[in-house]
Scaffold this motif. Sequence first.
Motif, PDB file in Angstrom:
ATOM      1  N   LEU A 172    -128.821 -64.406 -25.491  1.00 16.08           N
ATOM      2  CA  LEU A 172    -129.807 -65.480 -25.590  1.00 16.08           C
ATOM      3  C   LEU A 172    -129.122 -66.836 -25.453  1.00 16.08           C
ATOM      4  CD1 LEU A 172    -132.677 -66.520 -26.187  1.00 16.08           C
ATOM      5  CD2 LEU A 172    -132.127 -66.361 -28.623  1.00 16.08           C
ATOM      6  N   CYS A 173    -127.990 -66.992 -26.104  1.00 15.23           N
ATOM      7  CA  CYS A 173    -127.247 -68.255 -26.006  1.00 15.23           C
ATOM      8  C   CYS A 173    -126.762 -68.503 -24.576  1.00 15.23           C
ATOM      9  CB  CYS A 173    -126.063 -68.252 -26.975  1.00 15.23           C
ATOM     10  SG  CYS A 173    -126.560 -68.296 -28.711  1.00 15.23           S
ATOM     11  N   GLU A 174    -126.367 -67.442 -23.895  1.00 18.69           N
ATOM     12  CA  GLU A 174    -125.925 -67.583 -22.505  1.00 18.69           C
ATOM     13  C   GLU A 174    -127.078 -68.004 -21.604  1.00 18.69           C
ATOM     14  OE1 GLU A 174    -124.108 -63.914 -21.394  1.00 18.69           O
ATOM     15  OE2 GLU A 174    -122.336 -64.231 -22.654  1.00 18.69           O
ATOM     16  N   ALA A 175    -128.276 -67.509 -21.884  1.00 20.92           N
ATOM     17  CA  ALA A 175    -129.443 -67.839 -21.060  1.00 20.92           C
ATOM     18  C   ALA A 175    -129.955 -69.250 -21.338  1.00 20.92           C
ATOM     19  CB  ALA A 175    -130.563 -66.827 -21.312  1.00 20.92           C
ATOM     20  N   ALA A 176    -129.656 -69.784 -22.507  1.00 23.30           N
ATOM     21  CA  ALA A 176    -130.178 -71.093 -22.920  1.00 23.30           C
ATOM     22  C   ALA A 176    -129.509 -72.228 -22.150  1.00 23.30           C
ATOM     23  CB  ALA A 176    -129.979 -71.280 -24.423  1.00 23.30           C
ATOM     24  N   ASP A 177    -130.242 -73.335 -22.036  1.00 22.30           N
ATOM     25  CA  ASP A 177    -129.688 -74.553 -21.442  1.00 22.30           C
ATOM     26  C   ASP A 177    -128.930 -75.369 -22.480  1.00 22.30           C
ATOM     27  OD1 ASP A 177    -130.963 -74.437 -18.687  1.00 22.30           O
ATOM     28  OD2 ASP A 177    -132.733 -74.286 -19.979  1.00 22.30           O
ATOM     29  N   THR A 178    -129.416 -75.350 -23.723  1.00 20.28           N
ATOM     30  CA  THR A 178    -128.796 -76.103 -24.805  1.00 20.28           C
ATOM     31  C   THR A 178    -128.762 -75.220 -26.048  1.00 20.28           C
ATOM     32  OG1 THR A 178    -129.625 -78.207 -23.941  1.00 20.28           O
ATOM     33  CG2 THR A 178    -128.958 -78.183 -26.249  1.00 20.28           C
ATOM     34  N   VAL A 179    -127.590 -75.121 -26.678  1.00 28.01           N
ATOM     35  CA  VAL A 179    -127.441 -74.350 -27.916  1.00 28.01           C
ATOM     36  C   VAL A 179    -126.823 -75.262 -28.970  1.00 28.01           C
ATOM     37  CG1 VAL A 179    -126.379 -72.354 -29.035  1.00 28.01           C
ATOM     38  CG2 VAL A 179    -127.103 -72.206 -26.635  1.00 28.01           C
ATOM     39  N   THR A 180    -127.475 -75.343 -30.130  1.00 32.40           N
ATOM     40  CA  THR A 180    -126.961 -76.125 -31.249  1.00 32.40           C
ATOM     41  C   THR A 180    -126.750 -75.201 -32.432  1.00 32.40           C
ATOM     42  OG1 THR A 180    -128.146 -78.100 -30.513  1.00 32.40           O
ATOM     43  CG2 THR A 180    -127.401 -78.060 -32.803  1.00 32.40           C
ATOM     44  N   GLU A 181    -125.555 -75.269 -33.033  1.00 24.80           N
ATOM     45  CA  GLU A 181    -125.272 -74.457 -34.211  1.00 24.80           C
ATOM     46  C   GLU A 181    -125.210 -75.353 -35.439  1.00 24.80           C
ATOM     47  OE1 GLU A 181    -122.142 -71.100 -35.876  1.00 24.80           O
ATOM     48  OE2 GLU A 181    -121.831 -71.999 -33.906  1.00 24.80           O
ATOM     49  N   MET A 182    -126.105 -75.095 -36.387  1.00 26.08           N
ATOM     50  CA  MET A 182    -126.124 -75.834 -37.642  1.00 26.08           C
ATOM     51  C   MET A 182    -125.091 -75.228 -38.602  1.00 26.08           C
ATOM     52  SD  MET A 182    -128.646 -77.918 -37.008  1.00 26.08           S
ATOM     53  CE  MET A 182    -130.232 -78.073 -36.181  1.00 26.08           C
ATOM     54  N   THR A 183    -124.266 -76.067 -39.195  1.00 23.93           N
ATOM     55  CA  THR A 183    -123.205 -75.605 -40.087  1.00 23.93           C
ATOM     56  C   THR A 183    -123.591 -75.851 -41.543  1.00 23.93           C
ATOM     57  OG1 THR A 183    -121.558 -76.133 -38.409  1.00 23.93           O
ATOM     58  CG2 THR A 183    -120.763 -75.844 -40.656  1.00 23.93           C
ATOM     59  N   ASP A 184    -123.410 -74.825 -42.365  1.00 27.03           N
ATOM     60  CA  ASP A 184    -123.722 -74.926 -43.791  1.00 27.03           C
ATOM     61  C   ASP A 184    -122.484 -75.413 -44.539  1.00 27.03           C
ATOM     62  OD1 ASP A 184    -124.612 -74.696 -46.352  1.00 27.03           O
ATOM     63  OD2 ASP A 184    -124.760 -72.514 -46.358  1.00 27.03           O
ATOM     64  N   ILE A 185    -122.527 -76.634 -45.024  1.00 27.48           N
ATOM     65  CA  ILE A 185    -121.424 -77.182 -45.809  1.00 27.48           C
ATOM     66  C   ILE A 185    -121.753 -77.127 -47.299  1.00 27.48           C
ATOM     67  CG2 ILE A 185    -120.082 -79.272 -46.290  1.00 27.48           C
ATOM     68  CD1 ILE A 185    -120.451 -79.987 -43.297  1.00 27.48           C
ATOM     69  N   LYS A 186    -122.984 -77.474 -47.645  1.00 28.69           N
ATOM     70  CA  LYS A 186    -123.411 -77.493 -49.044  1.00 28.69           C
ATOM     71  C   LYS A 186    -124.928 -77.365 -49.067  1.00 28.69           C
ATOM     72  CE  LYS A 186    -122.751 -80.360 -53.207  1.00 28.69           C
ATOM     73  NZ  LYS A 186    -122.210 -81.646 -53.700  1.00 28.69           N
ATOM     74  N   HIS A 187    -125.462 -76.607 -50.019  1.00 30.27           N
ATOM     75  CA  HIS A 187    -126.917 -76.429 -50.102  1.00 30.27           C
ATOM     76  C   HIS A 187    -127.361 -76.436 -51.563  1.00 30.27           C
ATOM     77  CE1 HIS A 187    -130.979 -75.132 -49.338  1.00 30.27           C
ATOM     78  NE2 HIS A 187    -130.759 -75.086 -48.040  1.00 30.27           N
ATOM     79  N   ALA A 188    -128.405 -77.181 -51.841  1.00 32.45           N
ATOM     80  CA  ALA A 188    -128.908 -77.334 -53.208  1.00 32.45           C
ATOM     81  C   ALA A 188    -129.323 -76.002 -53.835  1.00 32.45           C
ATOM     82  CB  ALA A 188    -130.091 -78.303 -53.210  1.00 32.45           C
ATOM     83  N   PHE A 189    -129.800 -75.064 -53.025  1.00 32.21           N
ATOM     84  CA  PHE A 189    -130.272 -73.784 -53.549  1.00 32.21           C
ATOM     85  C   PHE A 189    -129.171 -73.052 -54.306  1.00 32.21           C
ATOM     86  CE2 PHE A 189    -131.138 -69.186 -52.961  1.00 32.21           C
ATOM     87  CZ  PHE A 189    -132.345 -69.118 -53.627  1.00 32.21           C
ATOM     88  N   ARG A 190    -127.935 -73.170 -53.823  1.00 32.35           N
ATOM     89  CA  ARG A 190    -126.825 -72.486 -54.485  1.00 32.35           C
ATOM     90  C   ARG A 190    -126.493 -73.108 -55.834  1.00 32.35           C
ATOM     91  NH1 ARG A 190    -125.034 -72.200 -49.154  1.00 32.35           N
ATOM     92  NH2 ARG A 190    -123.528 -73.880 -49.387  1.00 32.35           N
ATOM     93  N   ALA A 191    -127.019 -74.298 -56.087  1.00 30.93           N
ATOM     94  CA  ALA A 191    -126.840 -74.938 -57.398  1.00 30.93           C
ATOM     95  C   ALA A 191    -128.037 -74.647 -58.300  1.00 30.93           C
ATOM     96  CB  ALA A 191    -126.648 -76.442 -57.229  1.00 30.93           C
ATOM     97  N   GLY A 192    -128.926 -73.741 -57.864  1.00 32.42           N
ATOM     98  CA  GLY A 192    -130.065 -73.354 -58.684  1.00 32.42           C
ATOM     99  C   GLY A 192    -131.281 -74.252 -58.532  1.00 32.42           C
ATOM    100  N   ILE A 193    -131.316 -75.053 -57.462  1.00 30.50           N
ATOM    101  CA  ILE A 193    -132.453 -75.974 -57.241  1.00 30.50           C
ATOM    102  C   ILE A 193    -133.468 -75.295 -56.326  1.00 30.50           C
ATOM    103  CG2 ILE A 193    -133.153 -78.220 -56.362  1.00 30.50           C
ATOM    104  CD1 ILE A 193    -130.278 -79.176 -57.001  1.00 30.50           C
ATOM    105  N   GLN A 194    -134.713 -75.271 -56.741  1.00 33.05           N
ATOM    106  CA  GLN A 194    -135.768 -74.629 -55.960  1.00 33.05           C
ATOM    107  C   GLN A 194    -136.037 -75.392 -54.667  1.00 33.05           C
ATOM    108  OE1 GLN A 194    -139.249 -74.494 -58.422  1.00 33.05           O
ATOM    109  NE2 GLN A 194    -138.361 -73.067 -59.901  1.00 33.05           N
ATOM    110  N   ALA A 195    -136.648 -74.671 -53.700  1.00 33.74           N
ATOM    111  CA  ALA A 195    -137.096 -75.315 -52.454  1.00 33.74           C
ATOM    112  C   ALA A 195    -138.107 -76.400 -52.805  1.00 33.74           C
ATOM    113  CB  ALA A 195    -137.722 -74.294 -51.523  1.00 33.74           C
ATOM    114  N   GLN A 196    -137.952 -77.562 -52.208  1.00 35.95           N
ATOM    115  CA  GLN A 196    -138.758 -78.735 -52.556  1.00 35.95           C
ATOM    116  C   GLN A 196    -139.769 -79.079 -51.464  1.00 35.95           C
ATOM    117  OE1 GLN A 196    -138.119 -80.495 -55.707  1.00 35.95           O
ATOM    118  NE2 GLN A 196    -137.146 -78.479 -55.903  1.00 35.95           N
TER     119      GLN A 196
END
Length: 201
Positions: A172-196
């Motif tokens: 799928l990535c090969e067929a795409a014209d543009t591919v963006t990869e989002m990188t997880d550095i830090k996320h509130a959920f892992r600190a026990g914070i609910q989805a807002q």
Amino acid sequence: MVDSERSERHRTRMQRKKELIDAAIARADREQGLLLVHTGNGKGKSSSAFGMIARALGHGMRVGVAQFIKGRSDTGEEAFFRKQENVIWHVLGEGFTWDTRNLERDTETAQRGWAIVQEMLRDPSLDLIILDELTYPLKFGWLDLTKVLGDLKNRPPMQHVVITGRGAPEALCEAADTVTEMTDIKHAFRAGIQAQKGIDL
């Protein structure tokens, strides 16, 4: 006060940059419908795609949205965009696979959803289509990747498609014209914070 030598170096550097950018713009002389993939473990894949809906609507374009996996209908983006006359919105999922725990049912749900997407991909009046979380049905084998790629390839020439989700298949990535990869550095959920509201849903 900026000294004249530094100012001149800056002017020269920016002039070179402008020439390079102008040359790149001049080389981009084709128009076509684009296939974009937003993948990776970081937050923002769907949010970015939904931002593109706002951009498209600003240009008077028609948009179709198909949400795989997600079965809820109480997100802020859906509440807002369903009110827009140029948006068609389909919630095709029944929740994440760990909620259903039923392979046959998940496969059938995904295939019914893809039948709806096929109609969208044949509709030249839809300028932009968002296939939210499509990577999961592909990754889990609920949809045939070769068939999906064929349907995407045969869409109207000026129709843009954005696919979101983690673990996008290599083909799928090969067929795409543009591919963006989002990188997880830090996320509130892992600190026990609910989805807002307004941030996560």
